[in-house]
Design a protein around this motif. Sequence first.
Motif, PDB file in Angstrom:
ATOM      1  N   TYR A  60      -0.301  28.783  10.928  1.00  0.00           N
ATOM      2  CA  TYR A  60       0.620  29.059   9.830  1.00  0.00           C
ATOM      3  C   TYR A  60       1.283  27.746   9.412  1.00  0.00           C
ATOM      4  CZ  TYR A  60       0.063  33.642  12.001  1.00  0.00           C
ATOM      5  OH  TYR A  60      -0.477  34.788  12.563  1.00  0.00           O
ATOM      6  N   THR A  61       1.117  27.363   8.155  1.00  0.00           N
ATOM      7  CA  THR A  61       1.718  26.130   7.655  1.00  0.00           C
ATOM      8  C   THR A  61       3.217  26.335   7.476  1.00  0.00           C
ATOM      9  OG1 THR A  61      -0.333  25.539   6.512  1.00  0.00           O
ATOM     10  CG2 THR A  61       1.682  24.427   5.799  1.00  0.00           C
ATOM     11  N   VAL A  62       4.016  25.485   8.147  1.00  0.00           N
ATOM     12  CA  VAL A  62       5.475  25.603   8.065  1.00  0.00           C
ATOM     13  C   VAL A  62       6.109  24.355   7.442  1.00  0.00           C
ATOM     14  CG1 VAL A  62       5.674  27.226   9.989  1.00  0.00           C
ATOM     15  CG2 VAL A  62       5.681  24.769  10.456  1.00  0.00           C
ATOM     16  N   HIS A  63       5.273  23.385   7.095  1.00  0.00           N
ATOM     17  CA  HIS A  63       5.686  22.127   6.473  1.00  0.00           C
ATOM     18  C   HIS A  63       4.377  21.494   6.004  1.00  0.00           C
ATOM     19  CE1 HIS A  63       6.454  17.722   6.592  1.00  0.00           C
ATOM     20  NE2 HIS A  63       7.688  18.035   6.225  1.00  0.00           N
ATOM     21  N   PRO A  64       4.391  20.672   4.963  1.00  0.00           N
ATOM     22  CA  PRO A  64       3.130  20.085   4.507  1.00  0.00           C
ATOM     23  C   PRO A  64       2.315  19.389   5.600  1.00  0.00           C
ATOM     24  CG  PRO A  64       4.836  19.692   2.886  1.00  0.00           C
ATOM     25  CD  PRO A  64       5.513  20.330   4.068  1.00  0.00           C
ATOM     26  N   ASN A  65       2.975  18.931   6.659  1.00  0.00           N
ATOM     27  CA  ASN A  65       2.271  18.223   7.719  1.00  0.00           C
ATOM     28  C   ASN A  65       2.339  18.931   9.069  1.00  0.00           C
ATOM     29  OD1 ASN A  65       3.516  15.940   5.763  1.00  0.00           O
ATOM     30  ND2 ASN A  65       1.520  15.280   6.539  1.00  0.00           N
ATOM     31  N   LEU A  66       2.799  20.176   9.073  1.00  0.00           N
ATOM     32  CA  LEU A  66       2.959  20.877  10.348  1.00  0.00           C
ATOM     33  C   LEU A  66       2.424  22.305  10.258  1.00  0.00           C
ATOM     34  CD1 LEU A  66       6.576  19.716  11.274  1.00  0.00           C
ATOM     35  CD2 LEU A  66       4.455  19.012  12.403  1.00  0.00           C
ATOM     36  N   GLU A  67       1.713  22.696  11.299  1.00  0.00           N
ATOM     37  CA  GLU A  67       1.110  24.029  11.391  1.00  0.00           C
ATOM     38  C   GLU A  67       1.456  24.635  12.755  1.00  0.00           C
ATOM     39  OE1 GLU A  67      -3.412  25.961  11.685  1.00  0.00           O
ATOM     40  OE2 GLU A  67      -3.082  23.793  11.784  1.00  0.00           O
ATOM     41  N   VAL A  68       2.012  25.827  12.736  1.00  0.00           N
ATOM     42  CA  VAL A  68       2.284  26.545  13.983  1.00  0.00           C
ATOM     43  C   VAL A  68       1.038  27.319  14.387  1.00  0.00           C
ATOM     44  CG1 VAL A  68       3.671  28.302  15.124  1.00  0.00           C
ATOM     45  CG2 VAL A  68       4.740  26.757  13.510  1.00  0.00           C
ATOM     46  N   SER A  69       0.574  27.088  15.601  1.00  0.00           N
ATOM     47  CA  SER A  69      -0.579  27.802  16.138  1.00  0.00           C
ATOM     48  C   SER A  69      -0.076  28.852  17.119  1.00  0.00           C
ATOM     49  CB  SER A  69      -1.518  26.816  16.850  1.00  0.00           C
ATOM     50  OG  SER A  69      -2.544  27.502  17.525  1.00  0.00           O
ATOM     51  N   VAL A  70      -0.395  30.121  16.841  1.00  0.00           N
ATOM     52  CA  VAL A  70       0.084  31.236  17.646  1.00  0.00           C
ATOM     53  C   VAL A  70      -1.108  32.034  18.162  1.00  0.00           C
ATOM     54  CG1 VAL A  70       1.474  33.350  17.672  1.00  0.00           C
ATOM     55  CG2 VAL A  70       2.208  31.395  16.292  1.00  0.00           C
ATOM     56  N   SER A  71      -1.131  32.262  19.454  1.00  0.00           N
ATOM     57  CA  SER A  71      -2.183  33.096  20.041  1.00  0.00           C
ATOM     58  C   SER A  71      -1.918  34.546  19.677  1.00  0.00           C
ATOM     59  CB  SER A  71      -2.204  32.936  21.563  1.00  0.00           C
ATOM     60  OG  SER A  71      -2.382  31.586  21.925  1.00  0.00           O
ATOM     61  N   THR A  72      -2.807  35.109  18.866  1.00  0.00           N
ATOM     62  CA  THR A  72      -2.592  36.462  18.369  1.00  0.00           C
ATOM     63  C   THR A  72      -3.457  37.503  19.074  1.00  0.00           C
ATOM     64  OG1 THR A  72      -4.214  36.060  16.627  1.00  0.00           O
ATOM     65  CG2 THR A  72      -1.909  35.638  16.088  1.00  0.00           C
ATOM     66  N   GLY A  73      -4.305  37.054  20.005  1.00  0.00           N
ATOM     67  CA  GLY A  73      -5.191  37.982  20.676  1.00  0.00           C
ATOM     68  C   GLY A  73      -5.441  37.610  22.126  1.00  0.00           C
ATOM     69  N   ARG A  74      -6.050  38.544  22.844  1.00  0.00           N
ATOM     70  CA  ARG A  74      -6.391  38.347  24.260  1.00  0.00           C
ATOM     71  C   ARG A  74      -7.799  38.876  24.485  1.00  0.00           C
ATOM     72  NH1 ARG A  74      -5.733  41.890  28.645  1.00  0.00           N
ATOM     73  NH2 ARG A  74      -4.618  43.317  27.251  1.00  0.00           N
ATOM     74  N   ALA A  75      -8.646  38.040  25.075  1.00  0.00           N
ATOM     75  CA  ALA A  75     -10.035  38.414  25.318  1.00  0.00           C
ATOM     76  C   ALA A  75     -10.178  39.112  26.666  1.00  0.00           C
ATOM     77  CB  ALA A  75     -10.921  37.171  25.288  1.00  0.00           C
TER      78      ALA A  75
ATOM     79  N   ARG B 186       0.840  -1.187   0.000  1.00  0.00           N
ATOM     80  CA  ARG B 186       0.000   0.000   0.000  1.00  0.00           C
ATOM     81  C   ARG B 186       0.879   1.242   0.000  1.00  0.00           C
ATOM     82  NH1 ARG B 186      -3.847   1.991   4.956  1.00  0.00           N
ATOM     83  NH2 ARG B 186      -4.715   3.815   3.929  1.00  0.00           N
ATOM     84  N   GLU B 187       0.586   2.150  -0.895  1.00  0.00           N
ATOM     85  CA  GLU B 187       1.372   3.381  -0.981  1.00  0.00           C
ATOM     86  C   GLU B 187       0.935   4.338   0.110  1.00  0.00           C
ATOM     87  OE1 GLU B 187       2.496   6.941  -4.116  1.00  0.00           O
ATOM     88  OE2 GLU B 187       1.540   5.114  -4.825  1.00  0.00           O
ATOM     89  N   LEU B 188       1.848   4.669   0.983  1.00  0.00           N
ATOM     90  CA  LEU B 188       1.555   5.577   2.081  1.00  0.00           C
ATOM     91  C   LEU B 188       1.771   7.020   1.638  1.00  0.00           C
ATOM     92  CD1 LEU B 188       3.326   3.647   4.967  1.00  0.00           C
ATOM     93  CD2 LEU B 188       0.893   3.669   4.426  1.00  0.00           C
ATOM     94  N   PRO B 189       1.043   7.954   2.279  1.00  0.00           N
ATOM     95  CA  PRO B 189       1.244   9.367   1.943  1.00  0.00           C
ATOM     96  C   PRO B 189       2.697   9.776   2.159  1.00  0.00           C
ATOM     97  CG  PRO B 189      -0.684   9.072   3.340  1.00  0.00           C
ATOM     98  CD  PRO B 189       0.022   7.766   3.304  1.00  0.00           C
ATOM     99  N   ARG B 190       3.250  10.445   1.201  1.00  0.00           N
ATOM    100  CA  ARG B 190       4.636  10.894   1.315  1.00  0.00           C
ATOM    101  C   ARG B 190       4.703  12.202   2.091  1.00  0.00           C
ATOM    102  NH1 ARG B 190       8.163   8.609  -2.668  1.00  0.00           N
ATOM    103  NH2 ARG B 190       7.089   7.049  -3.923  1.00  0.00           N
ATOM    104  N   THR B 191       5.741  12.337   2.873  1.00  0.00           N
ATOM    105  CA  THR B 191       5.940  13.577   3.591  1.00  0.00           C
ATOM    106  C   THR B 191       7.252  14.205   3.143  1.00  0.00           C
ATOM    107  OG1 THR B 191       7.067  12.449   5.423  1.00  0.00           O
ATOM    108  CG2 THR B 191       4.677  12.764   5.618  1.00  0.00           C
ATOM    109  N   GLU B 192       7.282  15.504   3.158  1.00  0.00           N
ATOM    110  CA  GLU B 192       8.496  16.227   2.792  1.00  0.00           C
ATOM    111  C   GLU B 192       9.536  16.036   3.888  1.00  0.00           C
ATOM    112  OE1 GLU B 192       9.335  20.884   2.884  1.00  0.00           O
ATOM    113  OE2 GLU B 192       7.951  20.299   1.292  1.00  0.00           O
ATOM    114  N   PRO B 193      10.810  15.837   3.531  1.00  0.00           N
ATOM    115  CA  PRO B 193      11.840  15.688   4.566  1.00  0.00           C
ATOM    116  C   PRO B 193      11.810  16.865   5.541  1.00  0.00           C
ATOM    117  CG  PRO B 193      12.738  15.196   2.405  1.00  0.00           C
ATOM    118  CD  PRO B 193      11.362  15.744   2.178  1.00  0.00           C
ATOM    119  N   LEU B 194      12.031  16.544   6.797  1.00  0.00           N
ATOM    120  CA  LEU B 194      11.998  17.579   7.828  1.00  0.00           C
ATOM    121  C   LEU B 194      13.306  18.340   7.893  1.00  0.00           C
ATOM    122  CD1 LEU B 194      10.285  16.110  11.032  1.00  0.00           C
ATOM    123  CD2 LEU B 194       9.399  17.795   9.456  1.00  0.00           C
TER     124      LEU B 194
END
Length: 316
Positions: free
Chosen positions: A258-273, A8-16
């Motif tokens: 913010y996507t920083v790699h095809p499989n990685l997303e940086v989540s940043v708190s940009t506000g304060r309630a 089975r062909e597994l999803p390819r990931t970009e080298p880290l």
Amino acid sequence: MTTTMPDRELPRTEPLDPAAIVEESVRLLLDRYVFPDVAAELAVLLRERLAAGAYRTQEPAELAERVTADLQSVNGDRHLRLIHHETPVPEGEGAATLALMRRRFDASLGGVPRLELLEGGVAVLELGPAFFPVDWAAETFGPALALASRAEALVLDLRGNRGGDPDTVAFVCSYLLDERTHLNTMHWREGGRTLTAESWSLPYVPGPRFGGSKPLYVLTGPGTFSAAEECAYDLQQLGRAVIVGEPSGGGAHPREGYTVHPNLEVSVSTGRAVNPVSGTNWEGTGVQPDVPVPAAEALDRAVELARERLTALSSS
């Protein structure tokens, strides 16, 4: 006779490239994180950990786990994460989150898995798994809230709602109030500047409102997070709803991805309630229930309270 099946062909990931991912995460923190002093502290920490070899791996999920632990080690901000996605996600600010939200929207009846009228005139409305972007959610949330307006009492179930769009919070609250009301104030950080934006309920909604006087109960639990917490907190602070269940997850800082790699997303708190009634928010503490019960028992308890309240009103 045996047949050899092809692998089975597994999803390819970009080298880290952990160094590049960490440096981009640092750049985003310094530019966008709502607390500049914490961002500076985290920048030092991540670079020290990188130099020490703490992020030496070619597994995206493993890198995400290690970086997230460090990101949350200073002030426990649960919106501050490096998120691993099994399926490659699109590039661009917010694109990964939006793609995931769309899949969840399409798989959840548009975020309204339950609307039921119980005996005694008590309606149960479950909104989840998220407060989807308001231009999607209005299509399903609006009719559901309009139907619920005919009930004598309403139980709003947010126990499995993980958050989403603050504009959708205002949309939902608009059906549960009688007039335009200040709900929340957000302090945003962008490009080193701090911007302020107030959130108000809407002066008009499509369809009838449940309104601001009939009994309203909101269910919360550990799975209630972010924008769903804001909905519960806003209504509680206004004295509009009784919160039933367990404390919520405690994530008050709106975030951007913010996507920083095809499989990685940086989540940043940009506000304060900042709530206009309490002058604070639910970060780290969660929304505290007015009627504490195990989350699994919250619906039964809220329905019981609603029926008791309706009986008392009818006899007064």
